[in-house]
Design a protein around this motif. Sequence first.
Motif, PDB file in Angstrom:
ATOM      1  N   SER A 126     -77.121 -45.280  41.898  1.00  0.00           N
ATOM      2  CA  SER A 126     -77.628 -43.928  42.103  1.00  0.00           C
ATOM      3  C   SER A 126     -78.095 -43.737  43.555  1.00  0.00           C
ATOM      4  CB  SER A 126     -78.730 -43.582  41.100  1.00  0.00           C
ATOM      5  OG  SER A 126     -79.911 -44.279  41.420  1.00  0.00           O
ATOM      6  N   PHE A 127     -78.550 -44.811  44.182  1.00  0.00           N
ATOM      7  CA  PHE A 127     -78.876 -44.740  45.618  1.00  0.00           C
ATOM      8  C   PHE A 127     -77.624 -44.928  46.476  1.00  0.00           C
ATOM      9  CE2 PHE A 127     -83.208 -45.420  44.128  1.00  0.00           C
ATOM     10  CZ  PHE A 127     -83.922 -44.590  44.976  1.00  0.00           C
ATOM     11  N   HIS A 128     -76.814 -45.914  46.115  1.00  0.00           N
ATOM     12  CA  HIS A 128     -75.665 -46.279  46.948  1.00  0.00           C
ATOM     13  C   HIS A 128     -74.613 -45.174  46.958  1.00  0.00           C
ATOM     14  CE1 HIS A 128     -72.896 -49.898  48.153  1.00  0.00           C
ATOM     15  NE2 HIS A 128     -73.100 -49.060  49.136  1.00  0.00           N
ATOM     16  N   TYR A 129     -74.173 -44.789  45.752  1.00  0.00           N
ATOM     17  CA  TYR A 129     -73.182 -43.704  45.638  1.00  0.00           C
ATOM     18  C   TYR A 129     -73.837 -42.332  45.835  1.00  0.00           C
ATOM     19  CZ  TYR A 129     -70.045 -40.292  43.612  1.00  0.00           C
ATOM     20  OH  TYR A 129     -69.283 -39.166  43.423  1.00  0.00           O
ATOM     21  N   GLY A 130     -75.054 -42.198  45.313  1.00  0.00           N
ATOM     22  CA  GLY A 130     -75.695 -40.883  45.280  1.00  0.00           C
ATOM     23  C   GLY A 130     -76.406 -40.487  46.567  1.00  0.00           C
ATOM     24  N   LYS A 131     -76.807 -41.458  47.377  1.00  0.00           N
ATOM     25  CA  LYS A 131     -77.571 -41.138  48.606  1.00  0.00           C
ATOM     26  C   LYS A 131     -76.915 -41.688  49.888  1.00  0.00           C
ATOM     27  CE  LYS A 131     -81.565 -39.830  46.339  1.00  0.00           C
ATOM     28  NZ  LYS A 131     -81.473 -38.445  45.879  1.00  0.00           N
ATOM     29  N   HIS A 132     -76.663 -43.005  49.922  1.00  0.00           N
ATOM     30  CA  HIS A 132     -76.122 -43.592  51.158  1.00  0.00           C
ATOM     31  C   HIS A 132     -74.740 -43.029  51.495  1.00  0.00           C
ATOM     32  CE1 HIS A 132     -79.243 -46.622  51.857  1.00  0.00           C
ATOM     33  NE2 HIS A 132     -79.296 -46.744  50.536  1.00  0.00           N
ATOM     34  N   TYR A 133     -73.833 -43.072  50.517  1.00  0.00           N
ATOM     35  CA  TYR A 133     -72.461 -42.616  50.769  1.00  0.00           C
ATOM     36  C   TYR A 133     -72.389 -41.135  51.186  1.00  0.00           C
ATOM     37  CZ  TYR A 133     -67.913 -40.794  49.106  1.00  0.00           C
ATOM     38  OH  TYR A 133     -66.744 -40.106  48.954  1.00  0.00           O
ATOM     39  N   PRO A 134     -73.016 -40.205  50.437  1.00  0.00           N
ATOM     40  CA  PRO A 134     -72.951 -38.803  50.875  1.00  0.00           C
ATOM     41  C   PRO A 134     -73.575 -38.575  52.253  1.00  0.00           C
ATOM     42  CG  PRO A 134     -73.979 -38.952  48.702  1.00  0.00           C
ATOM     43  CD  PRO A 134     -73.721 -40.346  49.152  1.00  0.00           C
ATOM     44  N   ASN A 135     -74.545 -39.420  52.609  1.00  0.00           N
ATOM     45  CA  ASN A 135     -75.145 -39.294  53.931  1.00  0.00           C
ATOM     46  C   ASN A 135     -74.116 -39.595  55.028  1.00  0.00           C
ATOM     47  OD1 ASN A 135     -77.435 -38.822  55.648  1.00  0.00           O
ATOM     48  ND2 ASN A 135     -77.452 -41.026  56.022  1.00  0.00           N
ATOM     49  N   TYR A 136     -73.251 -40.594  54.792  1.00  0.00           N
ATOM     50  CA  TYR A 136     -72.184 -40.877  55.765  1.00  0.00           C
ATOM     51  C   TYR A 136     -71.207 -39.701  55.842  1.00  0.00           C
ATOM     52  CZ  TYR A 136     -73.739 -45.779  55.579  1.00  0.00           C
ATOM     53  OH  TYR A 136     -74.474 -46.937  55.639  1.00  0.00           O
ATOM     54  N   VAL A 137     -70.852 -39.138  54.688  1.00  0.00           N
ATOM     55  CA  VAL A 137     -69.916 -38.004  54.654  1.00  0.00           C
ATOM     56  C   VAL A 137     -70.515 -36.812  55.412  1.00  0.00           C
ATOM     57  CG1 VAL A 137     -68.704 -36.345  53.162  1.00  0.00           C
ATOM     58  CG2 VAL A 137     -68.903 -38.754  52.443  1.00  0.00           C
ATOM     59  N   ASN A 138     -71.763 -36.493  55.115  1.00  0.00           N
ATOM     60  CA  ASN A 138     -72.407 -35.333  55.754  1.00  0.00           C
ATOM     61  C   ASN A 138     -72.596 -35.537  57.252  1.00  0.00           C
ATOM     62  OD1 ASN A 138     -72.597 -34.094  53.254  1.00  0.00           O
ATOM     63  ND2 ASN A 138     -74.648 -34.891  52.844  1.00  0.00           N
ATOM     64  N   THR A 139     -72.983 -36.764  57.633  1.00  0.00           N
ATOM     65  CA  THR A 139     -73.177 -37.051  59.060  1.00  0.00           C
ATOM     66  C   THR A 139     -71.852 -36.947  59.804  1.00  0.00           C
ATOM     67  OG1 THR A 139     -75.000 -38.511  58.489  1.00  0.00           O
ATOM     68  CG2 THR A 139     -74.110 -38.724  60.712  1.00  0.00           C
ATOM     69  N   LEU A 140     -70.797 -37.489  59.204  1.00  0.00           N
ATOM     70  CA  LEU A 140     -69.471 -37.397  59.835  1.00  0.00           C
ATOM     71  C   LEU A 140     -69.077 -35.931  60.024  1.00  0.00           C
ATOM     72  CD1 LEU A 140     -66.828 -38.703  60.862  1.00  0.00           C
ATOM     73  CD2 LEU A 140     -66.003 -38.651  58.487  1.00  0.00           C
ATOM     74  N   ASN A 141     -69.245 -35.134  58.973  1.00  0.00           N
ATOM     75  CA  ASN A 141     -68.891 -33.705  59.070  1.00  0.00           C
ATOM     76  C   ASN A 141     -69.633 -33.018  60.208  1.00  0.00           C
ATOM     77  OD1 ASN A 141     -66.952 -33.585  57.026  1.00  0.00           O
ATOM     78  ND2 ASN A 141     -68.484 -33.248  55.428  1.00  0.00           N
ATOM     79  N   LYS A 142     -70.919 -33.324  60.347  1.00  0.00           N
ATOM     80  CA  LYS A 142     -71.701 -32.709  61.432  1.00  0.00           C
ATOM     81  C   LYS A 142     -71.191 -33.154  62.799  1.00  0.00           C
ATOM     82  CE  LYS A 142     -76.017 -32.193  58.965  1.00  0.00           C
ATOM     83  NZ  LYS A 142     -76.871 -33.268  58.439  1.00  0.00           N
ATOM     84  N   LEU A 143     -70.871 -34.462  62.902  1.00  0.00           N
ATOM     85  CA  LEU A 143     -70.441 -35.008  64.195  1.00  0.00           C
ATOM     86  C   LEU A 143     -69.091 -34.461  64.654  1.00  0.00           C
ATOM     87  CD1 LEU A 143     -71.498 -38.748  63.741  1.00  0.00           C
ATOM     88  CD2 LEU A 143     -72.486 -37.138  65.382  1.00  0.00           C
ATOM     89  N   ILE A 144     -68.209 -34.172  63.706  1.00  0.00           N
ATOM     90  CA  ILE A 144     -66.845 -33.741  64.105  1.00  0.00           C
ATOM     91  C   ILE A 144     -66.683 -32.225  64.150  1.00  0.00           C
ATOM     92  CG2 ILE A 144     -65.725 -35.876  63.323  1.00  0.00           C
ATOM     93  CD1 ILE A 144     -64.725 -34.300  60.854  1.00  0.00           C
ATOM     94  N   GLU A 145     -67.678 -31.494  63.658  1.00  0.00           N
ATOM     95  CA  GLU A 145     -67.581 -30.038  63.626  1.00  0.00           C
ATOM     96  C   GLU A 145     -67.280 -29.480  65.016  1.00  0.00           C
ATOM     97  OE1 GLU A 145     -71.035 -28.188  61.922  1.00  0.00           O
ATOM     98  OE2 GLU A 145     -70.067 -26.216  61.877  1.00  0.00           O
ATOM     99  N   GLY A 146     -66.204 -28.711  65.103  1.00  0.00           N
ATOM    100  CA  GLY A 146     -65.829 -28.077  66.366  1.00  0.00           C
ATOM    101  C   GLY A 146     -65.232 -29.015  67.397  1.00  0.00           C
ATOM    102  N   SER A 147     -64.975 -30.280  67.007  1.00  0.00           N
ATOM    103  CA  SER A 147     -64.427 -31.243  67.969  1.00  0.00           C
ATOM    104  C   SER A 147     -62.930 -31.443  67.734  1.00  0.00           C
ATOM    105  CB  SER A 147     -65.142 -32.597  67.825  1.00  0.00           C
ATOM    106  OG  SER A 147     -64.611 -33.301  66.713  1.00  0.00           O
ATOM    107  N   GLU A 148     -62.334 -32.262  68.592  1.00  0.00           N
ATOM    108  CA  GLU A 148     -60.906 -32.588  68.463  1.00  0.00           C
ATOM    109  C   GLU A 148     -60.598 -33.332  67.156  1.00  0.00           C
ATOM    110  OE1 GLU A 148     -62.458 -35.423  71.511  1.00  0.00           O
ATOM    111  OE2 GLU A 148     -60.400 -36.208  71.429  1.00  0.00           O
TER     112      GLU A 148
END
Length: 192
Positions: free
Chosen positions: A24-46
């Motif tokens: 519940s922490f690993h799949y439910g918190k850590h993993y989505p945090n990587y997905v969300n952080t990646l989305n923020k980092l690449i927004e509007g980029s190449e």
Amino acid sequence: MFKVQELPYEMSALEPYVSEKTLSFHYGKHYPNYVNTLNKLIEGSEFENMSLEDIICATYNKPDKQAIFNNAGQVWNHEFLWKSMSPQGGIPKGKLLDKIVEQYGSFEEFRKQLRDAAVAQFGSGWAWVYEDNGTIKIMTTANGDTPIARGIKPILNIDVWEHAYYLDYQNRRVEHVEKFIDHLANWQELDD
Ligand code: MN
């Protein structure tokens, strides 16, 4: 935008080897945090419209793109991890087992080498099994690094970040790795 992928089993399905609380922490918190952080980092980029694999390869060994690489790698590594575990997992069968026994002498010897590599990975990281020109090999990567960056397609990974096992095993990484190999390992098919 990358989306969180569905877990292919119930959150409690890997008990008692990986607890519902850990997942519940690993799949439910850590993993989505990587997905969300990646989305923020690449927004509007190449990188915005690139595949995950292409982002990993394009940012590998680029110091100014390290944060994107780390998060893209961790998204890929975790999505592969959900498939590398199964309630019906355990020692491999068929062609893969034959190859392992032929190369390592016994599954027990291969298991020992995989376990030792996973336990010896200093700090956070991953242990991997992959096929290289018909040979079954073991490697480890640190932090968010991934064999995908080197064009290697794995057949199994084991997460040795503490967040993968600390609630269930505390500092006993060796126990986490042994339970994983013996009960959960879900080996991907070999290419023909
Ligand atoms: Mn993890």
